[in-house]
Design a protein around this motif. Structure first.
Motif, PDB file in Angstrom:
ATOM      1  N   VAL A   1      -4.717  10.420  25.752  1.00 27.21           N
ATOM      2  CA  VAL A   1      -3.919  10.962  27.623  1.00 27.21           C
ATOM      3  C   VAL A   1      -4.958   9.530  28.523  1.00 27.21           C
ATOM      4  CG1 VAL A   1      -4.972  12.958  28.480  1.00 27.21           C
ATOM      5  CG2 VAL A   1      -2.369  11.619  29.580  1.00 27.21           C
ATOM      6  N   LEU A   2      -4.265   9.234  28.922  1.00 28.22           N
ATOM      7  CA  LEU A   2      -5.050   8.353  30.765  1.00 28.22           C
ATOM      8  C   LEU A   2      -4.145   9.180  31.288  1.00 28.22           C
ATOM      9  CD1 LEU A   2      -7.177   5.715  31.445  1.00 28.22           C
ATOM     10  CD2 LEU A   2      -4.771   4.923  32.139  1.00 28.22           C
ATOM     11  N   ILE A   3      -5.380   9.349  32.787  1.00 33.25           N
ATOM     12  CA  ILE A   3      -4.382  10.269  33.968  1.00 33.25           C
ATOM     13  C   ILE A   3      -4.991   9.289  34.991  1.00 33.25           C
ATOM     14  CG2 ILE A   3      -4.039  12.424  35.385  1.00 33.25           C
ATOM     15  CD1 ILE A   3      -5.394  13.330  32.217  1.00 33.25           C
ATOM     16  N   VAL A   4      -4.023   8.577  35.598  1.00 38.87           N
ATOM     17  CA  VAL A   4      -3.652   7.863  36.615  1.00 38.87           C
ATOM     18  C   VAL A   4      -3.790   8.999  38.053  1.00 38.87           C
ATOM     19  CG1 VAL A   4      -3.144   6.153  37.973  1.00 38.87           C
ATOM     20  CG2 VAL A   4      -2.886   5.974  36.139  1.00 38.87           C
ATOM     21  N   ASN A   5      -5.038   8.636  38.601  1.00 36.61           N
ATOM     22  CA  ASN A   5      -4.941   9.331  40.534  1.00 36.61           C
ATOM     23  C   ASN A   5      -3.939   9.051  41.125  1.00 36.61           C
ATOM     24  OD1 ASN A   5      -6.068   9.744  43.128  1.00 36.61           O
ATOM     25  ND2 ASN A   5      -7.639  10.356  42.446  1.00 36.61           N
ATOM     26  N   PHE A   6      -3.701   9.719  41.751  1.00 38.17           N
ATOM     27  CA  PHE A   6      -2.175   9.992  43.091  1.00 38.17           C
ATOM     28  C   PHE A   6      -2.637   8.218  43.948  1.00 38.17           C
ATOM     29  CE2 PHE A   6       0.049  10.348  46.781  1.00 38.17           C
ATOM     30  CZ  PHE A   6       1.533  10.535  46.289  1.00 38.17           C
ATOM     31  N   SER A   7      -4.364   8.096  43.794  1.00 40.22           N
ATOM     32  CA  SER A   7      -4.436   7.346  44.953  1.00 40.22           C
ATOM     33  C   SER A   7      -4.094   5.579  44.352  1.00 40.22           C
ATOM     34  CB  SER A   7      -5.493   7.091  45.800  1.00 40.22           C
ATOM     35  OG  SER A   7      -6.527   7.647  44.734  1.00 40.22           O
TER      36      SER A   7
ATOM     37  N   SER B   1     -10.160  12.192  23.242  1.00 40.20           N
ATOM     38  CA  SER B   1      -9.190  12.276  21.873  1.00 40.20           C
ATOM     39  C   SER B   1      -8.612  10.287  22.407  1.00 40.20           C
ATOM     40  CB  SER B   1      -8.483  13.373  21.529  1.00 40.20           C
ATOM     41  OG  SER B   1      -7.388  13.577  22.613  1.00 40.20           O
ATOM     42  N   GLY B   2      -8.361  10.221  24.291  1.00 39.83           N
ATOM     43  CA  GLY B   2      -7.830   9.704  24.227  1.00 39.83           C
ATOM     44  C   GLY B   2      -8.787   8.382  24.477  1.00 39.83           C
ATOM     45  N   LEU B   3     -10.160   7.977  24.714  1.00 37.24           N
ATOM     46  CA  LEU B   3     -10.698   7.034  24.510  1.00 37.24           C
ATOM     47  C   LEU B   3     -11.150   6.116  23.326  1.00 37.24           C
ATOM     48  CD1 LEU B   3     -13.340   6.456  26.001  1.00 37.24           C
ATOM     49  CD2 LEU B   3     -14.701   7.886  24.813  1.00 37.24           C
ATOM     50  N   PRO B   4     -10.724   6.481  22.080  1.00 37.64           N
ATOM     51  CA  PRO B   4     -10.621   5.816  21.112  1.00 37.64           C
ATOM     52  C   PRO B   4      -9.740   4.529  21.459  1.00 37.64           C
ATOM     53  CG  PRO B   4     -11.456   7.663  19.781  1.00 37.64           C
ATOM     54  CD  PRO B   4     -11.155   7.975  21.421  1.00 37.64           C
TER      55      PRO B   4
ATOM     56  N   ARG C   1      -0.848   9.037  19.841  1.00 39.58           N
ATOM     57  CA  ARG C   1      -1.193   7.787  20.666  1.00 39.58           C
ATOM     58  C   ARG C   1      -1.097   8.197  22.100  1.00 39.58           C
ATOM     59  NH1 ARG C   1       4.371   8.759  20.312  1.00 39.58           N
ATOM     60  NH2 ARG C   1       5.450   9.817  22.455  1.00 39.58           N
ATOM     61  N   LEU C   2      -1.602   7.154  22.390  1.00 34.21           N
ATOM     62  CA  LEU C   2      -2.337   7.523  23.876  1.00 34.21           C
ATOM     63  C   LEU C   2      -1.430   7.418  24.798  1.00 34.21           C
ATOM     64  CD1 LEU C   2      -5.423   7.401  25.849  1.00 34.21           C
ATOM     65  CD2 LEU C   2      -4.181   5.103  26.039  1.00 34.21           C
ATOM     66  N   SER C   3      -1.064   8.734  26.212  1.00 34.00           N
ATOM     67  CA  SER C   3      -0.273   8.613  26.812  1.00 34.00           C
ATOM     68  C   SER C   3      -0.392   7.731  27.756  1.00 34.00           C
ATOM     69  CB  SER C   3       0.400   9.814  26.789  1.00 34.00           C
ATOM     70  OG  SER C   3       1.016  10.342  26.118  1.00 34.00           O
ATOM     71  N   VAL C   4      -0.004   7.501  28.904  1.00 35.02           N
ATOM     72  CA  VAL C   4      -0.122   7.330  30.437  1.00 35.02           C
ATOM     73  C   VAL C   4       0.032   7.962  31.250  1.00 35.02           C
ATOM     74  CG1 VAL C   4      -0.630   5.791  32.187  1.00 35.02           C
ATOM     75  CG2 VAL C   4      -0.363   4.458  29.452  1.00 35.02           C
ATOM     76  N   VAL C   5      -0.128   9.072  32.295  1.00 33.37           N
ATOM     77  CA  VAL C   5       0.358  10.071  32.775  1.00 33.37           C
ATOM     78  C   VAL C   5       0.590   9.367  34.190  1.00 33.37           C
ATOM     79  CG1 VAL C   5       0.049  11.910  33.394  1.00 33.37           C
ATOM     80  CG2 VAL C   5       0.126  11.438  31.546  1.00 33.37           C
ATOM     81  N   ARG C   6       0.677   9.585  35.318  1.00 31.96           N
ATOM     82  CA  ARG C   6       0.251   9.202  36.911  1.00 31.96           C
ATOM     83  C   ARG C   6       0.212  10.332  37.837  1.00 31.96           C
ATOM     84  NH1 ARG C   6       5.490   7.891  39.371  1.00 31.96           N
ATOM     85  NH2 ARG C   6       7.370   8.009  38.007  1.00 31.96           N
ATOM     86  N   GLY C   7       0.425  10.659  39.111  1.00 31.41           N
ATOM     87  CA  GLY C   7      -0.344  11.376  39.763  1.00 31.41           C
ATOM     88  C   GLY C   7      -0.810  11.989  39.724  1.00 31.41           C
TER      89      GLY C   7
ATOM     90  N   LEU D   1       2.078  20.559  31.134  1.00 30.08           N
ATOM     91  CA  LEU D   1       2.726  18.861  30.337  1.00 30.08           C
ATOM     92  C   LEU D   1       1.414  18.126  30.329  1.00 30.08           C
ATOM     93  CD1 LEU D   1       4.156  16.890  33.280  1.00 30.08           C
ATOM     94  CD2 LEU D   1       2.548  15.794  31.699  1.00 30.08           C
ATOM     95  N   LEU D   2       0.635  18.088  29.965  1.00 25.68           N
ATOM     96  CA  LEU D   2      -0.772  18.008  29.156  1.00 25.68           C
ATOM     97  C   LEU D   2      -0.933  17.898  28.504  1.00 25.68           C
ATOM     98  CD1 LEU D   2      -3.401  17.229  32.209  1.00 25.68           C
ATOM     99  CD2 LEU D   2      -1.944  14.914  31.672  1.00 25.68           C
ATOM    100  N   ARG D   3      -1.124  19.060  27.883  1.00 30.73           N
ATOM    101  CA  ARG D   3      -1.346  19.381  26.003  1.00 30.73           C
ATOM    102  C   ARG D   3       0.100  19.686  25.560  1.00 30.73           C
ATOM    103  NH1 ARG D   3      -3.202  24.865  29.178  1.00 30.73           N
ATOM    104  NH2 ARG D   3      -5.575  24.750  29.746  1.00 30.73           N
ATOM    105  N   ALA D   4       1.437  18.981  26.208  1.00 34.35           N
ATOM    106  CA  ALA D   4       2.462  19.015  25.242  1.00 34.35           C
ATOM    107  C   ALA D   4       2.012  17.597  24.490  1.00 34.35           C
ATOM    108  CB  ALA D   4       3.490  19.253  25.731  1.00 34.35           C
ATOM    109  N   LEU D   5       1.667  16.089  25.496  1.00 29.99           N
ATOM    110  CA  LEU D   5       1.636  15.258  24.966  1.00 29.99           C
ATOM    111  C   LEU D   5       1.216  14.847  23.451  1.00 29.99           C
ATOM    112  CD1 LEU D   5      -0.188  13.502  28.109  1.00 29.99           C
ATOM    113  CD2 LEU D   5       2.238  13.674  27.286  1.00 29.99           C
ATOM    114  N   PRO D   6       1.874  13.395  23.062  1.00 28.65           N
ATOM    115  CA  PRO D   6       1.552  13.607  21.465  1.00 28.65           C
ATOM    116  C   PRO D   6       0.477  13.341  21.040  1.00 28.65           C
ATOM    117  CG  PRO D   6       4.310  12.141  22.310  1.00 28.65           C
ATOM    118  CD  PRO D   6       3.141  12.740  23.948  1.00 28.65           C
ATOM    119  N   ARG D   7       0.006  13.785  19.965  1.00 28.80           N
ATOM    120  CA  ARG D   7      -1.285  13.284  19.549  1.00 28.80           C
ATOM    121  C   ARG D   7      -2.427  12.419  18.577  1.00 28.80           C
ATOM    122  NH1 ARG D   7      -4.743  17.328  20.964  1.00 28.80           N
ATOM    123  NH2 ARG D   7      -3.851  19.530  21.474  1.00 28.80           N
TER     124      ARG D   7
END
Length: 405
Positions: A72-78, A87-90, A47-53, A39-45
């Motif tokens: 991508v910004l990946i949010v911890n489940f907690s 690549s998401g940092l900029p 723009r920044l995606s936000v992913v949870r869980g 899922l993460l590797r298939a995200l758009p290149r």
């Protein structure tokens, strides 16, 4: 297999506005490591995606993976902690520069959880449409109303106070937001929310330890700073909801309240949120202080899920409901209340963990569980549960809404 009927319930600890913002983001919860990486590797290149869980025990993400992923910004489940791809940092530096510059600074992040939540909310976007969809989904899962701990921004609070939501959501604000609100918006808040420690999922809860592997038993405030926060709430006549998972954080709060009891006006109500590692001595002290314990039966599964980071004594001490009820005489629905934290949402998982816990001392009866949540507010109904004793699993067979205020 048997069926049982309970009222449509109130979730005393959720994050309605934040989950509304994140509701249309991709969710890693329930995916295998291989599925999550696909899922993460298939995200758009572009723009920044936000992913949870994201669960670190199931999907460790090292520099190699973060260096190869799309933005991508990946949010911890907690909700405590996140990862951002190289690549998401900029993108993050442009939209949430403070989060970008502090991304590896665990003490700062855990001391500024409302700031982090506000960034999540702004990045994903919150709206009345999203909130309404989340509320409808929660109702289908057995919760007709909830407390929002913590409302991250003024815009989120305004959405929560809008039509169709105000009667069903009780709001708690961080001290900085609470102080900055106009009187009419402040009146829409039940009180102030504080965070004393981190989370087990982020390896930052304030346990005495030792941790298995990496872990930082973190306290957000010095004793003096916490006393000032409690003093300010008392002066404002505001209730307090205080996040404290580890026994060190629980003890810090109790010491502060005990010192406070001998002078000046008391805080009208103090809710101790989570209290997963509360000890018997602390339980009796909390009861004597009139503290309400606001806990999550679904977090009993941490006693299985976090064997990679918690010694056996902590796995067995987690969520000691029988001690609290049978020995310390806390009463579900009076001074022991329940919520889900949205991890996961819905009553079925909580009932499963209450009836079929990892540790016998975590067991709750269905009546105790329903009393601890209490009936939904602004809406009434009943929930039919299907309880599979053989599989040790519970599901919602149906929800009937009987009325909406």
């Amino acid at each position: 297999m048997r069926r049982a009927t309970i009222p449509l319930l109130h979730d005393n600890h959720n994050h309605a506005s934040l989950y509304a913002a994140l509701s249309r983001c991709s969710d890693l919860a329930g995916l295998s490591a291989e599925e999550a990486l696909r899922l993460l590797r298939a995200l758009p290149r572009d723009r920044l995606s936000v992913v949870r869980g994201w669960k670190t025990n199931l999907l460790p993400l090292g520099p190699g993976e973060l260096g190869s992923l799309p933005p991508v910004l990946i949010v911890n489940f907690s909700l405590h902690g996140f990862a951002v791809s190289d690549s998401g940092l900029p993108f993050l530096e442009g939209s949430a520069p403070e989060l970008a510059s502090r991304r590896g600074d665990v003490p700062w992040l855990e001391s500024h959880v409302p700031v982090v939540f506000a960034a999540y909310c702004d990045l994903a976007g919150v709206s009345g449409e999203k909130l309404s969809a989340v509320q409808d989904g929660l109702t289908d899962l057995g919760f007709g109303s909830s407390d929002d701990l913590t409302v991250p921004t003024r815009a989120a609070l305004e959405v929560n106070l809008g039509p169709g939501a105000a009667d069903r959501i009780r709001n708690w604000a961080a001290p900085e937001l609470f102080r900055a609100l106009a009187p009419e918006l402040r009146a829409g808040c039940a009180g102030i929310k504080l965070f004393l420690d981190g989370a087990l999922g982020a390896r930052s809860a304030a346990i005495r330890g030792p941790w298995i592997g990496p872990g930082t038993s973190f306290l957000a405030y010095s004793d003096e700073a916490l006393a000032e926060k409690v003093e300010d709430a008392a002066d404002r006549g505001a209730d307090l909801a205080v996040h404290a998972i580890g026994e060190l954080a629980v003890d810090q709060l109790l010491r502060t309240l005990e010192a406070r009891r001998s002078r000046g006006p008391a805080v009208p109500l103090v809710r101790l949120e989570h209290a997963q590692m509360i000890t018997p001595d602390q339980a009796f002290r909390a009861r004597d202080l009139g503290v309400v314990l606001s806990m999550q039966p679904n977090f009993s599964s941490d006693s299985r899920d976090y064997a990679d980071r918690l010694p056996r004594e902590y796995l067995e001490a987690n969520n000691p409901f029988r001690m609290l009820i049978d020995r310390a005489r806390f009463e579900p629905g009076r001074d022991l209340i329940f919520g889900s934290d949205g991890m996961p949402n819905g009553i079925a998982y909580a009932v499963s963990e209450a009836l079929f816990p990892a540790v016998p001392g975590q067991r709750l009866t269905l009546d105790e569980l329903a009393a601890g949540y209490g009936p939904a507010r602004g809406i009434s109904g009943r929930v039919t549960l299907e309880i599979d004793e053989a599989a040790r699993r519970v599901s919602v067979a149906g929800v009937e809404v009987l009325g909406v205020q």
